[in-house]
Design an enzyme around this catalytic site. Structure first.
Site, short mmCIF file in Angstrom:
data_model
loop_
_atom_site.label_atom_id
_atom_site.label_comp_id
_atom_site.label_asym_id
_atom_site.label_seq_id
_atom_site.Cartn_x
_atom_site.Cartn_y
_atom_site.Cartn_z
N ASP A 24 -5.15 -11.02 -0.58
CA ASP A 24 -5.93 -11.79 0.38
C ASP A 24 -7.40 -11.38 0.28
O ASP A 24 -7.77 -10.33 0.75
CB ASP A 24 -5.39 -11.61 1.81
CG ASP A 24 -5.17 -10.14 2.18
OD1 ASP A 24 -4.96 -9.31 1.27
OD2 ASP A 24 -5.20 -9.83 3.37
N GLU A 50 -12.14 1.36 -0.66
CA GLU A 50 -10.96 0.50 -0.81
C GLU A 50 -10.92 -0.18 -2.17
O GLU A 50 -9.85 -0.36 -2.76
CB GLU A 50 -11.00 -0.55 0.30
CG GLU A 50 -9.95 -1.64 0.22
CD GLU A 50 -10.25 -2.79 1.18
OE1 GLU A 50 -9.32 -3.54 1.49
OE2 GLU A 50 -11.41 -2.94 1.61
N ASP A 66 0.84 -1.21 0.00
CA ASP A 66 0.00 0.00 0.00
C ASP A 66 0.87 1.26 0.00
O ASP A 66 0.57 2.24 -0.69
CB ASP A 66 -0.88 0.05 1.26
CG ASP A 66 -1.92 -1.05 1.31
OD1 ASP A 66 -3.11 -0.73 1.24
OD2 ASP A 66 -1.53 -2.22 1.44
#
Length: 632
Positions: free
Chosen positions: A373, A569, A209
């Protein structure tokens, strides 16, 4: 004067009572009671009137304009201002301009954290702590941090400082799972070196990130903050042995996709005065990470000469929410005549053993280390894969090392263990990896790169956005790129950008399961978009890059216009919606009145897309021209 049909430029200023106007707006337009004004609120026939200081009346009939007004009132309310002075121009700010401005002037600051006396309360108070303690783990190798936090412990009765052992084993990390805490980062000049967090429940410094956030920071002229994040990455390598999945105690055995060389190179490029000493220190640490994290131990596979993700640790990943693994644990519990909870408790303590379940969790921790994930591509197989993504990223490391040493250290560079490196050495390493990737990962029939399973010695056929990382790394030949671009646009392009995987691969690998993995079709993620735009530009495919960037920015802009400025997100790029129904929900969609920070790499993707799109595309973006109409 009606503002419902077109943009009307005006500097007319209105003075509004903040609390009363918020109340009136919510009462009139927030019909679902979520403290936001969105397209999902029931239609209202009520016009909202604003009276200017000159007595002029303006009627707002546009959800976007009214929600903008609500947002500006919320900002004024945060500052305890009883009245708001606002112009019609502010309310009618073009959407792309508004989103980009708020990212640049508000979001980055709201996402910035420090681990020190000033910033500890903000980062340590969240639901990951399990108890009322502010617990911070400090490396035994950093006397500066030990002295700083031990002194702070005397001032803060609720603070618990734990000095980590020099040898951090998987057993030790497991032993502290019930006492989670934040991991210290760099202290400099008696203050914590700042960093940007993704946002929401992700209230720590994450691995990959941070690199993508750094791209946005550099575009927005926040060199200081981007450099600070590189410094914190180097601190992690020096004191924790790796760039961490995130700086939480339970991530001590797990790294993330490697982007440090790119981060160093891009930060150095932006420095107006080149700090060669900083470059040397950062480059040294990056080579150390390459050699010790990736080219030794389980992450290196001698049988192919390539790499894989392979997370350490023992047992069930502790950061997952209760019940996340019930479907897996149920089978093992039934075999032993136990409830799921009984089995889980006994497995955690080691009272019950299961080699097959141990292996499952090796794969699960590894897919989390990969950053993806979760995905059906990696389910119960992640640790067996020489994946396209990690090897592309390490190829980029080798090429970056070649460039930096050849450009700035022409007499050679002294790396770890005193070895002198030359650009030619790293050129050879990159060429070797390129050859091995072509040998093991290139599928001549499918004309693309795919993951290779070292256990079965078979190449996979899962169509993923990660298959195209060689375009970003500059690894593909021109002929390979030509066929890969055709495949990318055919297999993964959707209305709102690139999907994480193809629908066909999802259906093939999921085995009919109804579980939605968030990194698969129909969802799309910022890092994939950004890397593939750059990859297309690397090989001269500007039109394709512009189309994909426009689709992604249009989706973000359309959703922000319709949903009170929401910047989440991830997205369902097939439906072009932030309403994602996957296993973890969608961080950044839960707020009142106004989103104050967006989401880290989503913010960065918007700024990056705005920086590469030609001006005429930005004009179309402000007009919300549908991409399917634009790219017929």
């Amino acid at each position: 004067m009606s503002c419902s049909d077109k943009f009307i430029e005006s500097q007319t200023v209105f003075e509004l009572p903040v609390e009363q106007t918020i109340h009136d707006l919510l009462a009139g337009y927030d019909t679902d009671g979520d403290k936001r004004i969105t397209k999902d609120d029931a239609p209202s026939n009520k016009d909202y009137y604003m009276l200017s200081t000159k007595g002029d009346t303006v009627i707002l009939r546009n959800t976007y304009y009214i929600s903008n007004l609500l947002q500006e009132l919320a900002i004024a309310n945060d500052s305890a201002h009883p009245t708001l002075l606002i112009s019609l121009r502010q309310i009618q700010e073009p959407p792309a301009e508004r989103i980009s401005r708020r990212i640049r002037t508000q979001f980055w600051d709201d996402l910035t954290r420090t681990i020190d006396a000033e910033g500890l309360d903000r980062i340590a108070h969240d639901d990951k702590m399990h108890d009322s303690k502010q617990r911070i783990y400090v490396p035994s190798t950093d006397p500066v941090a030990i002295a700083y936090f031990k002194d702070l412990e005397q001032q803060k009765p609720n603070l618990e400082v734990v000095i980590l052992p020099k040898d951090i084993t998987a057993e030790y990390v497991q032993s502290i799972n019930e006492k989670p805490g934040i991991l210290a980062l760099k202290i400099e000049h008696n203050r914590g070196v700042p960093f940007v967090v993704p946002g929401g429940r992700f209230n720590e410094m994450y691995g990959w990130d941070s690199y993508f956030e750094g791209i946005g920071l550099l575009i927005d002229n926040r060199l200081d903050l981007a450099k600070a994040m590189v410094d914190n990455f180097c601190y992690q390598v020096t004191h924790y042995g790796k760039i961490l999945n995130a700086n939480r105690s339970y991530y001590l055995t797990r790294t993330q996709p490697p982007f440090l060389s790119s981060f160093i190179r891009e930060v150095y490029h932006k420095m107006p005065r080149k700090d060669k000493e900083w470059l040397a220190e950062s480059l040294y640490t990056c080579i150390l990470e390459y050699e010790t994290v990736w080219m030794q131990g389980n992450r290196y596979t001698p049988q192919t000469g390539l790499n894989r993700y392979y997370a350490g640790g023992i047992g069930i990943p502790p950061e997952t929410e209760p019940g996340h693994f019930n479907e897996i644990l149920e089978t093992y519990a039934k075999e032993r005549g136990l409830t799921i909870q009984q089995f889980e408790d006994q497995y955690k303590t080691g009272q019950l053993k299961s080699a097959s379940l141990d292996r499952y969790f090796v794969h699960d921790r590894t897919l989390r280390e990969s950053g993806h994930d979760t995905s059906w591509r990696l389910d119960d197989t992640a640790a067996d894969l020489n994946s396209v993504d990690v090897n592309s990223l390490l190829y980029k490391y080798e090429r970056d090392f070649e460039y930096l040493i050849s450009s700035y250290f022409k007499d050679g560079f002294k790396g770890p263990n005193g070895k002198i490196y030359t650009g030619a050495y790293w050129h050879e390493q990159a060429a070797k990896r390129k050859m091995l990737m072509h040998k093991y990962l290139w599928n001549e029939q499918a004309k693309g790169y795919f993951d290779y399973n070292v256990k079965t010695q078979q190449i996979t056929d899962f169509q993923s956005a990660t298959n195209y990382f060689p375009l970003w790394a500059g690894l593909a030949t021109k002929d390979e790129a030509a066929v890969m671009v055709t495949s990318l646009m055919r297999e993964l392009k959707a209305k709102g950008g690139i999907t994480g995987s193809s629908r066909a691969s999802l259906e093939q690998y999921s085995g009919g399961s109804e579980v939605q993995r968030q990194w698969d079709w129909p969802n799309g993620w910022a890092p994939h978009q950004m890397m593939l735009w750059q990859g297309l530009l690397n090989y001269g495919y500007e039109n394709e890059a512009y189309e994909l960037a426009y689709r992604w920015l249009w989706m973000i802009t359309r959703n922000a216009v319709d949903y009170n400025g929401t910047i989440p997100e991830k997205y369902d790029v097939v439906a072009a919606s932030h309403k994602v129904y996957a296993e973890y929900g969608n961080v950044g969609t839960d707020f009142a009145y106004i989103t104050r920070s967006g989401f880290g790499w989503m913010n960065a993707s918007y700024q990056y897309g705005m920086s590469i799109l030609p001006h005429d595309y930005i004009v179309k973006l402000d007009a919300l021209i549908d991409p399917d109409e634009l790219f017929k």
